[in-house]
Motif scaffolding. Structure first.
Motif: not given
Length: 148
Positions: A30-40, A42-46, A64-72
């Motif tokens: 669940a914590g790992g999936l929270l990153i999926l809701s952080a798209h905006d 992450i994009a702003a930070a990049l 990529l910044a979302q997919a890698v942590p979710v895959a891990i």
């Protein structure tokens, strides 16, 4: 306790540890999936890190910044689940490995900014680890080892 009983009937401490590790795994996912809701975010930070990024490149890097942590997180969850079932089967090496993973998880709380799910996952894993070392658990694992 006979060898067959040890092999067939894990004590309540092992069962509770097993379910504790399952809950820990689910809360970590669940914590790992929270990153999926952080798209905006992450994009702003990049974008702040590199204002010259083209939009299509920014979109790919954000994905990529979302997919890698979710895959891990998925790989780690699968390993945790496998180890949890091995613990339930009385495998001491699984208990030791889960202990090491729990210690690493606790250490990561000190070096990251965990979410509520991170704290929950670690807390439950700590309790499950303690349960896996109580006397009934030790007897069960020793009985399985002797039977094996």
């Amino acid at each position: 306790m006979t060898t067959e009983t040890a092999r067939e009937n894990p004590p309540s401490t092992i069962i509770a540890a097993f379910f504790g590790f399952l809950v820990s795994t689910v809360s970590a996912i669940a914590g790992g999936l929270l990153i999926l809701s952080a798209h905006d975010e992450i994009a702003a930070a990049l974008r702040r890190a590199n204002p010259a990024l083209a939009q299509d490149r920014l979109d790919r890097l954000t994905l990529l910044a979302q997919a890698v942590p979710v895959a891990i997180a998925v790989v780690i969850a699968l390993v945790y689940l496998w180890l949890s079932f091995k613990l339930k089967a009385g495998r001491n090496w699984a208990r030791v490995t889960l202990t090491v993973f729990t210690l690493l998880q606790a250490a990561s709380l000190l070096t990251t900014e965990p979410s509520w799910a991170g704290y929950l996952s670690c807390g439950v894993a700590v309790v499950a680890t303690v349960l896996s070392y109580l006397s009934p658990s030790n007897r069960y694992i020793a009985g399985v080892r002797r039977a094996g």
